[in-house]
Design a protein around this motif. Structure first.
Motif, PDB file in Angstrom:
ATOM      1  N   UNK A  34       0.832  -1.200   0.000  1.00  0.00           N
ATOM      2  CA  UNK A  34       0.000   0.000   0.000  1.00  0.00           C
ATOM      3  C   UNK A  34       0.868   1.252   0.000  1.00  0.00           C
ATOM      4  N   UNK A  41       3.756   8.065  -7.158  1.00  0.00           N
ATOM      5  CA  UNK A  41       3.719   9.244  -8.003  1.00  0.00           C
ATOM      6  C   UNK A  41       4.930  10.151  -7.779  1.00  0.00           C
ATOM      7  N   UNK A  42       5.663   9.947  -6.726  1.00  0.00           N
ATOM      8  CA  UNK A  42       6.846  10.763  -6.478  1.00  0.00           C
ATOM      9  C   UNK A  42       8.032  10.108  -7.180  1.00  0.00           C
ATOM     10  N   UNK A  43       8.640  10.803  -8.117  1.00  0.00           N
ATOM     11  CA  UNK A  43       9.741  10.191  -8.862  1.00  0.00           C
ATOM     12  C   UNK A  43      10.862   9.749  -7.943  1.00  0.00           C
ATOM     13  N   UNK A  46      13.683  11.941  -5.838  1.00  0.00           N
ATOM     14  CA  UNK A  46      13.222  13.320  -5.691  1.00  0.00           C
ATOM     15  C   UNK A  46      12.772  13.546  -4.266  1.00  0.00           C
ATOM     16  N   UNK A  47      13.222  14.617  -3.710  1.00  0.00           N
ATOM     17  CA  UNK A  47      12.837  14.964  -2.358  1.00  0.00           C
ATOM     18  C   UNK A  47      12.013  16.234  -2.375  1.00  0.00           C
ATOM     19  N   UNK A  48      11.134  16.346  -1.431  1.00  0.00           N
ATOM     20  CA  UNK A  48      10.342  17.579  -1.362  1.00  0.00           C
ATOM     21  C   UNK A  48      11.160  18.703  -0.744  1.00  0.00           C
ATOM     22  N   UNK A  50      13.950  19.996  -1.859  1.00  0.00           N
ATOM     23  CA  UNK A  50      14.956  20.516  -2.774  1.00  0.00           C
ATOM     24  C   UNK A  50      14.719  21.968  -3.158  1.00  0.00           C
ATOM     25  N   UNK A  51      14.027  22.686  -2.306  1.00  0.00           N
ATOM     26  CA  UNK A  51      13.840  24.114  -2.543  1.00  0.00           C
ATOM     27  C   UNK A  51      15.153  24.817  -2.206  1.00  0.00           C
ATOM     28  N   UNK A 115       7.607  27.074 -13.462  1.00  0.00           N
ATOM     29  CA  UNK A 115       7.100  25.727 -13.254  1.00  0.00           C
ATOM     30  C   UNK A 115       7.862  25.094 -12.101  1.00  0.00           C
ATOM     31  N   UNK A 116       8.247  25.940 -11.164  1.00  0.00           N
ATOM     32  CA  UNK A 116       8.823  25.447  -9.928  1.00  0.00           C
ATOM     33  C   UNK A 116      10.164  24.768 -10.074  1.00  0.00           C
ATOM     34  N   UNK A 117      10.954  25.226 -10.954  1.00  0.00           N
ATOM     35  CA  UNK A 117      12.321  24.742 -10.986  1.00  0.00           C
ATOM     36  C   UNK A 117      13.235  25.932 -11.202  1.00  0.00           C
TER      37      UNK A 117
END
Lengths: 255, 190
Positions: A34, A41-43, A46-48, A50-51, A115-117
């Motif tokens: 599960x 969906x999170x590649x 990739x971490x959230x 990375x801002x 686009x957030x990069x």
């Protein structure tokens, strides 16, 4: 002899049949599977988090709003190009109903930048909407080739009671329509930034203008009073509202 | 005294098979698609399709409905396939006009429909430019930092706005007309 409860009987049975072990193993497998399904969906890699350090996430809004039931929001938005950005930035007309957490129900149309990069800068027209229990769905309608430099468009989103459609228009041209499952209790016109280091549209010598800012109520369009219903919570943003449905916004750091 | 339960006559294989089915089905289960209603365009166009929250790697024979039925993908017909004049690389180059330097995750050739652009039965108002069964490349870019979509409102009687928790979207999907090379639209997916 003390009688055993049904629970004890069941546990005894499961232990006898070694089914308890099987249940535990299958339960563990379920949880793992599960978790993989929900996180797929999170590649990979990739971490959230990375801002960039200079772009801490902070949601800010500069603009105006109208409280109360309404069926539409309209504004002429004249943009001026931002000079810096971190994550993403947008300016829009919107109808909304806050009574549907977690996302709230809303439908908006306007300009979007980025686009957030950190290495991509794209200026486009966009619309976005939610249902009471789903979304948001964001659609990019086209590139704004003026890069917000002198662009001026009329953005309208309204509810059409004859079809129960929420309609999105740019310069009186219907772009898209969708049947949503909520009705608006508030209208808004804001520049939205997602980091304090994003630039509020405009500079102190070149304000971004929101003109003819109107809401639809009881079958008629009404101008807002931006002086009484304004908001300015970006520390780098400023707003100059009027009582006649017009206001200017700009970033205090740039000309 | 309650007598112990003895169900040893139940074939253990059947029990295990039932449990395995529960695990497999449960793990792959996703929230049911929001059929949103009542929109006859969605109901008609996505009937029999499989619903996805992201663009699939291939188009199922029965078609794919995306984002609660906002978009529909179908396999190309032979006629549509003959119309395709754009290579994958050309489509990616065109999609970079909005995707920029983001890495490309996948490219999919399909018949694309944006259901919200289709005429609504009985609507006497203005019509949108319909995007229906367009042979298209759907180029999916992956963001390293997700874009955030946020709802917000002004609580009645207070000057302080309240924002909802941001929804994060990692994928930018750019639809390019496979015949003309023109930008059709873009959309975000998780």
């Amino acid at each position: 002899m003390k009688s055993r409860s049904f629970f004890e009987d069941s546990l005894h049975f499961l232990l006898e049949q070694r089914l308890l072990l099987i249940f535990v193993l299958l339960g563990g497998a379920f949880i793992v599977a599960r978790g993989q399904a929900l996180s797929s969906s999170v590649p990979a890699g990739v971490s959230t988090a990375q801002v960039p350090d200079s772009c801490p996430v902070r949601i800010n809004f500069d603009g105006a709003w109208e409280q109360g039931l309404g069926w539409g929001a309209s504004a002429i938005i004249g943009g001026y190009q931002p000079g810096m950005w971190c994550s993403d930035d947008s300016i829009w007309s919107m109808i909304t109903n806050p009574n549907y957490p977690p996302t709230q129900a809303y439908a908006q149309i306007g300009y979007s930048r980025g686009v957030s990069d950190p290495y991509t800068t794209v200026n486009s027209y966009f619309l976005e909407y939610t249902y009471t229990t789903g979304g948001p769905t964001r659609i990019y309608l086209g590139i704004d080739t003026s890069n917000w430099g002198g662009s001026s468009d009329t953005f309208v989103v309204y509810y059409d009671s004859s079809t129960h459609l929420t309609k999105f228009l740019i310069d009186n041209n219907l772009q898209y329509s969708v049947q949503l499952d909520w009705s608006a209790t508030q209208m808004q016109w804001f520049n939205e930034t997602h980091s304090s280091n994003d630039q509020v549209l405009g500079g102190y010598n070149h304000h971004t203008v929101l003109a003819n800012v109107q809401y639809l109520r009881n079958g008629a369009w009404h101008q807002i009073n931006a002086q009484t219903d304004q908001n300015n919570d970006n520390p780098n943003g400023s707003i100059s509202p009027t009582p006649s449905g017009k206001f200017w916004i700009w970033d205090k750091r740039v000309p | 005294m309650r007598r112990p339960i003895h169900l040893t006559h139940i074939p253990i294989g059947i029990v295990l098979l039932f449990l395995v089915i529960l695990v497999v089905v449960g793990a792959k289960d996703s929230p049911p698609p929001f059929h949103r209603g009542q929109d006859p365009r969605i109901a008609a166009f996505t009937s029999g399709m499989t619903f996805f929250s992201d663009v699939p790697a291939t188009v199922p024979a029965n078609g794919a409905a995306l984002l609660d039925g906002s978009f529909a993908l179908r396999p190309l017909t032979s006629t549509q396939a003959a119309q395709v004049g754009l290579t994958k690389d050309q489509a990616i180059a065109a999609a970079k006009s909005i995707g920029g330097q983001l890495p490309v995750a996948q490219s999919l050739l399909a018949s694309f429909t944006a259901i919200g652009t289709l005429p609504f039965p009985g609507d006497q108002g203005p019509v949108a430019k319909p995007i229906e069964n367009v042979p298209a490349w759907i180029i999916t870019f992956t963001r390293t930092t997700p874009v955030m979509h946020v709802g917000r409102f002004m609580p009645k009687g207070t000057p302080t706005p309240v924002s909802s928790p941001p929804a994060q979207y990692y994928h930018l999907n750019v639809v390019i007309n496979a015949e003309t090379g023109k930008f059709v639209l873009g959309f975000d997916t998780p």
